[in-house]
Design a protein around this motif. Structure first.
Motif, PDB file in Angstrom:
ATOM      1  N   ARG A 104       0.840  -1.201   0.000  1.00 46.62           N
ATOM      2  CA  ARG A 104       0.000   0.000   0.000  1.00 46.62           C
ATOM      3  C   ARG A 104       0.876   1.253   0.000  1.00 46.62           C
ATOM      4  N   HIS A 105       1.910   1.243   0.840  1.00 45.74           N
ATOM      5  CA  HIS A 105       2.817   2.395   0.882  1.00 45.74           C
ATOM      6  C   HIS A 105       3.474   2.617  -0.477  1.00 45.74           C
ATOM      7  N   ARG A 106       3.875   1.539  -1.117  1.00 50.59           N
ATOM      8  CA  ARG A 106       4.531   1.654  -2.422  1.00 50.59           C
ATOM      9  C   ARG A 106       3.569   2.188  -3.480  1.00 50.59           C
ATOM     10  N   TYR A 107       2.287   1.824  -3.374  1.00 50.02           N
ATOM     11  CA  TYR A 107       1.261   2.360  -4.280  1.00 50.02           C
ATOM     12  C   TYR A 107       1.239   3.891  -4.181  1.00 50.02           C
ATOM     13  N   ALA A 108       1.296   4.410  -2.970  1.00 49.55           N
ATOM     14  CA  ALA A 108       1.278   5.869  -2.774  1.00 49.55           C
ATOM     15  C   ALA A 108       2.492   6.525  -3.422  1.00 49.55           C
ATOM     16  N   VAL A 109       3.652   5.945  -3.223  1.00 50.16           N
ATOM     17  CA  VAL A 109       4.879   6.492  -3.815  1.00 50.16           C
ATOM     18  C   VAL A 109       4.810   6.376  -5.337  1.00 50.16           C
ATOM     19  N   ARG A 110       4.337   5.235  -5.837  1.00 52.55           N
ATOM     20  CA  ARG A 110       4.219   5.024  -7.288  1.00 52.55           C
ATOM     21  C   ARG A 110       3.326   6.101  -7.910  1.00 52.55           C
ATOM     22  N   GLY A 111       2.203   6.389  -7.267  1.00 49.36           N
ATOM     23  CA  GLY A 111       1.316   7.433  -7.777  1.00 49.36           C
ATOM     24  C   GLY A 111       2.024   8.771  -7.870  1.00 49.36           C
ATOM     25  N   HIS A 112       2.832   9.078  -6.866  1.00 47.95           N
ATOM     26  CA  HIS A 112       3.601  10.323  -6.863  1.00 47.95           C
ATOM     27  C   HIS A 112       4.586  10.331  -8.034  1.00 47.95           C
ATOM     28  N   GLU A 113       5.280   9.207  -8.221  1.00 48.78           N
ATOM     29  CA  GLU A 113       6.254   9.100  -9.312  1.00 48.78           C
ATOM     30  C   GLU A 113       5.589   9.232 -10.681  1.00 48.78           C
ATOM     31  N   LYS A 131      -3.620  14.255   5.599  1.00 45.39           N
ATOM     32  CA  LYS A 131      -3.266  12.952   6.168  1.00 45.39           C
ATOM     33  C   LYS A 131      -2.398  12.160   5.190  1.00 45.39           C
ATOM     34  N   HIS A 132      -2.760  12.235   3.924  1.00 43.95           N
ATOM     35  CA  HIS A 132      -2.012  11.505   2.901  1.00 43.95           C
ATOM     36  C   HIS A 132      -0.554  11.960   2.860  1.00 43.95           C
ATOM     37  N   THR A 133      -0.334  13.262   2.795  1.00 40.77           N
ATOM     38  CA  THR A 133       1.051  13.749   2.720  1.00 40.77           C
ATOM     39  C   THR A 133       1.790  13.480   4.027  1.00 40.77           C
ATOM     40  N   GLN A 134       1.103  13.596   5.150  1.00 44.56           N
ATOM     41  CA  GLN A 134       1.723  13.317   6.448  1.00 44.56           C
ATOM     42  C   GLN A 134       2.195  11.863   6.518  1.00 44.56           C
ATOM     43  N   ILE A 135       1.382  10.950   6.035  1.00 41.71           N
ATOM     44  CA  ILE A 135       1.712   9.529   6.118  1.00 41.71           C
ATOM     45  C   ILE A 135       2.785   9.142   5.109  1.00 41.71           C
ATOM     46  N   TYR A 136       2.644   9.562   3.850  1.00 42.12           N
ATOM     47  CA  TYR A 136       3.457   8.985   2.782  1.00 42.12           C
ATOM     48  C   TYR A 136       4.701   9.769   2.405  1.00 42.12           C
ATOM     49  N   GLN A 137       4.844  11.010   2.836  1.00 39.90           N
ATOM     50  CA  GLN A 137       6.069  11.742   2.519  1.00 39.90           C
ATOM     51  C   GLN A 137       7.303  11.033   3.071  1.00 39.90           C
ATOM     52  N   LYS A 138       7.164  10.380   4.205  1.00 40.60           N
ATOM     53  CA  LYS A 138       8.330   9.717   4.805  1.00 40.60           C
ATOM     54  C   LYS A 138       8.814   8.517   3.987  1.00 40.60           C
ATOM     55  N   TYR A 139       7.972   7.997   3.109  1.00 41.32           N
ATOM     56  CA  TYR A 139       8.360   6.852   2.286  1.00 41.32           C
ATOM     57  C   TYR A 139       9.018   7.290   0.976  1.00 41.32           C
ATOM     58  N   MET A 140       9.037   8.579   0.717  1.00 48.66           N
ATOM     59  CA  MET A 140       9.586   9.073  -0.547  1.00 48.66           C
ATOM     60  C   MET A 140      11.045   9.451  -0.347  1.00 48.66           C
ATOM     61  N   LYS A 141      11.894   8.632  -0.916  1.00 46.56           N
ATOM     62  CA  LYS A 141      13.332   8.839  -0.789  1.00 46.56           C
ATOM     63  C   LYS A 141      13.807   9.800  -1.868  1.00 46.56           C
TER      64      LYS A 141
END
Length: 182
Positions: A104-113, A131-141
């Motif tokens: 699920r986390h990777r789905y969020a990053v993939r969408g950003h990419e 909430k979305h940016t708060q949760i998933y920004q930390k997974y974006m390297k």
């Protein structure tokens, strides 16, 4: 066996919470053209984020994992609790060294990419934008940001090419003036 592979494919492709597999409205979901998926919270007497529509990322994974042909044998008569326990057991048995939730986390990053607007990603995943940016920004390297920036530069270059060869506003105004004279 194929049922668990299908479950992992859906979680990865649609960014679901694992238990949301039980809330898929199969009557409406996985229909051709875009194969969107409908989460219906009434099926499971509620989900964390309510009913919503979710789009596949990457689209070609629908075919790759044969997701449009649900293999739900493992889901028959399952509750959220026993489904989660069984998924955890299956993950350990197959020596998968990450929780299914990471898909699920990777789905969020993939969408950003891929350049999906953050408000759409938040909606598809069942979050507010904050909430979305708060949760998933930390997974974006850093490399994720590099991919996003490269895509921005590519779009800017494409826009520049589109604009080249077009008349300027001054030239258009002159053409309009000439057209009115005749």
């Amino acid at each position: 066996r194929a049922s668990w592979g299908w479950v992992y494919g859906v979680i990865a492709t649609y960014g679901l919470r694992p238990h949301e597999i039980l809330a898929i409205d199969y009557e409406k979901s996985f229909q051709p053209k875009n194969y969107k998926l409908y989460i219906n919270e009434t099926i499971t007497e509620g989900t964390k984020t309510g009913s919503r529509v979710v789009f596949p990322l990457h689209f070609e994974w629908v075919d790759l994992f044969d997701l449009a042909n649900p293999k739900t044998k493992v889901l028959i008569n399952k509750t959220i609790v026993n489904f989660s326990i069984l998924l955890g057991i299956r993950t350990r048995q197959r020596e998968i060294n990450f929780p299914a939730y990471n898909l699920r986390h990777r789905y969020a990053v993939r969408g950003h990419e891929l350049g999906v607007p953050v408000d759409d990603m938040a909606r598809w995943m069942g979050h507010s934008i904050e909430k979305h940016t708060q949760i998933y920004q930390k997974y974006m390297k850093e490399d994720t940001h590099d991919v996003v920036y490269d895509a921005v530069l590519q779009r800017a270059e494409e826009l520049k090419k589109i604009k080249q060869g077009r008349p300027s506003y001054a030239e258009l105004e002159k053409k309009l003036e000439n057209a009115q004279i005749f």
